[in-house]
Enzyme design. Structure first.
Site, short mmCIF file in Angstrom:
data_model
loop_
_atom_site.label_atom_id
_atom_site.label_comp_id
_atom_site.label_asym_id
_atom_site.label_seq_id
_atom_site.Cartn_x
_atom_site.Cartn_y
_atom_site.Cartn_z
N TYR A 199 0.76 -1.10 0.11
CA TYR A 199 -0.21 0.10 -0.01
C TYR A 199 0.96 1.21 0.09
CZ TYR A 199 -3.64 3.54 1.82
OH TYR A 199 -4.09 4.48 1.93
N ASP A 204 9.40 2.97 -0.26
CA ASP A 204 8.23 3.73 0.64
C ASP A 204 8.66 3.39 2.12
OD1 ASP A 204 5.98 4.61 1.68
OD2 ASP A 204 4.69 3.63 0.78
N LYS A 253 4.16 8.88 8.81
CA LYS A 253 3.82 8.44 10.01
C LYS A 253 4.93 8.99 11.13
CE LYS A 253 0.96 4.93 8.30
NZ LYS A 253 0.97 4.18 7.07
C1 LIG Z 1 0.37 4.60 5.61
C2 LIG Z 1 1.18 4.41 4.39
C3 LIG Z 1 1.18 5.32 3.32
C4 LIG Z 1 0.02 6.38 3.28
O1 LIG Z 1 0.30 7.16 4.16
P1 LIG Z 1 -1.04 8.28 4.75
O2 LIG Z 1 -0.46 9.30 5.53
O3 LIG Z 1 -2.11 7.34 5.24
O4 LIG Z 1 -1.45 8.86 3.47
C5 LIG Z 1 1.82 5.05 2.35
N1 LIG Z 1 2.77 4.01 2.30
C6 LIG Z 1 2.64 3.18 3.19
C7 LIG Z 1 3.90 2.07 3.17
C8 LIG Z 1 2.01 3.31 4.41
O5 LIG Z 1 2.17 2.39 5.43
#
Ligand SMILES: *Cc1c(COP(=O)(O)O)cnc(C)c1O
Length: 432
Positions: free
Chosen positions: A147, A242, A270
């Site tokens: 994701y 990511d 995060k």
């Molecule tokens: C949570 C997450 C996102 C998205 O971040 P948001 O702040 O919720 O938009 C993207 N990549 C990874 C790996 C994530 O865990």
């Protein structure tokens, strides 16, 4: 096991359902896949959440990752209060942005230039735009179960939230856009080589979770990340790692440090905002300087680099950096104790479980077979996980409400929480 009283939460949920689709402002907060009723949170402190009825829970999702220092960490609270007194936003540059950027770059040698945004979604979306501009190519390659936020092109086979709801991608994403995303199984270099052979000079980038969290926790196979680095370099494509979930969690320098791999672009979120809305993307200067106002790639944000988010991020990442030598080994040890302890309780009760753990992220997959990619994860008995989740919640342990998520542990968790969690699990497995 006695049912907890959740009258207040129930009333708040009823109201919410008349206000928000599904009663939530982000789908993963609903309890649809595990059953039961989501408690409404009134406050939190350290490792504990307190709901609207005054029930207390050990928190194993930490706001889905950011709260690595525990809730209401005093230095972060103070920093936010102080920043707020100086106004919540200016829309002009502040010293704090440079302070946090210097701290981030000290942790991430791959980041030579960076930019702050307000969410992980914005970070990955912007990194992909940059990769397409840098290469003049249209296709992007991602992995099933990973994701990367909810932008159109990244919702193809996008793991947890989407998988939990049984939606293949998302309605509302035009086929023409979805077709620009190739989604391949994780942990298989051969399929990546084949994709590049089939689409010569067409793939702009690979984007991946270096340790998957959003299909449940899945570690990269030995040499997998290095292999992707080699393949992208050989084919003139960019590697976007990511680290929105893994950054500052697996190590100060995230998965890049843990696995000793380099990236062209890195996305963060995060933890970098310490619980406030914040994300960032950065990487090699030659690519980052394609961004406006220097270059032709447009990207902007009214609240980017917001002073409250910078203050919370500085307090959080600063504390992690100062105390890294003790923090990361301790996070690993406490996580190991609880993750393996619960797995042992499952074994004792004859419940087949596969535990995948990397540092303070892990998942108990309710399956007897190894989980190395999304298809493996999907074999899990989600109904059994749902029963386990409900029993744990009633015993005061709040796990992420989906089989396809990782647990997150923070520095506020210790042996008392481990013991209480093992006792809860013993009771829960006895009722499965
Ligand atoms: C949570 C997450 C996102 C998205 O971040 P948001 O702040 O919720 O938009 C993207 N990549 C990874 C790996 C994530 O865990």
């Amino acid at each position: 096991m006695s049912e907890m009283n959740r009258e207040q939460s129930r009333a708040l949920q009823t109201r919410a359902e008349g206000l928000f689709p599904g009663g939530v402002n982000s789908p993963v907060r609903g309890f649809r896949s595990v059953g039961g009723e989501p408690p409404f949170v009134a406050r939190a402190e350290g490792a504990y959440l307190f709901d609207a009825d005054g029930n207390r829970y050990i928190d194993y999702f930490g706001s889905w990752g950011p709260m690595i220092l525990g809730h209401a960490f005093p230095a972060a609270v103070e920093a936010i209060e102080l920043a707020a007194r100086h106004s919540a936003s200016f829309g002009a540059s502040t010293a704090a942005e440079g302070d946090l950027a210097e701290l981030v770059m000290a942790c991430y040698p791959a980041i030579e230039r960076m930019r702050f945004v307000s969410s992980g979604t914005e970070a990955t979306m912007s990194a992909i735009r940059l990769a397409r501009a840098a290469t003049g190519r249209k296709l992007i390659l991602k992995f099933e179960g990973c994701y990367h936020g909810h932008s159109d092109g990244l919702l193809v086979k996008a793991g947890s939230g989407v998988a939990t709801l049984g939606i293949p991608g998302s309605a509302g994403v035009p086929e023409e856009i979805a077709q620009l995303t190739l989604a391949l199984p994780y942990n298989d270099l051969a399929v990546v080589e084949t994709a590049f052979a089939e689409h010569p000079d067409e793939i702009a980038c690979i984007i991946l979770e270096p340790v998957v969290g959003n299909a449940g926790c899945i570690a990269p196979a030995d040499g997998y990340l290095q292999g992707l680095r080699r393949i992208t370099a050989e084919n003139g494509a960019l590697l976007i790692v990511d680290e929105v979930m893994t950054g500052f969690r697996l190590a100060l320098g995230g998965a890049l440090e843990l696995y000793g791999v380099d990236a062209d672009l890195v996305t963060l979120g995060k933890i970098i905002g310490g619980g406030l809305p914040c994300g960032a993307f950065g990487g090699k200067r030659q690519f980052m300087e394609l961004l406006a106002p220097l270059g032709p790639v447009y990207q902007a944000g009214t609240l980017s680099g917001n002073p409250l988010a910078m203050a919370a991020g500085l307090a959080t990442v600063g504390y992690l950096q100062t105390n890294a030598i003790s923090i990361y080994p301790r996070l690993d040890a406490v996580s190991k104790a609880v993750a393996e302890g619960v797995a042992a309780e499952a074994a004792r009760a004859g419940v087949p479980i596969t535990l995948n753990r990397v540092g303070s992220m892990w998942t108990w997959f309710f399956t007897g077979s190894p989980v190395e990619n999304y298809d493996d994860a999907a074999k899990s008995d989600t109904a059994a996980f749902g029963r386990f989740h409900r029993a744990m919640l009633d015993a005061g342990v709040w796990l992420p409400p989906s089989q396809f998520e990782a647990m997150f542990l923070g520095t506020a968790h210790g042996s008392a929480e481990v013991e209480a969690t093992l006792a809860a699990a013993r009771g829960a497995f006895a009722t499965l």
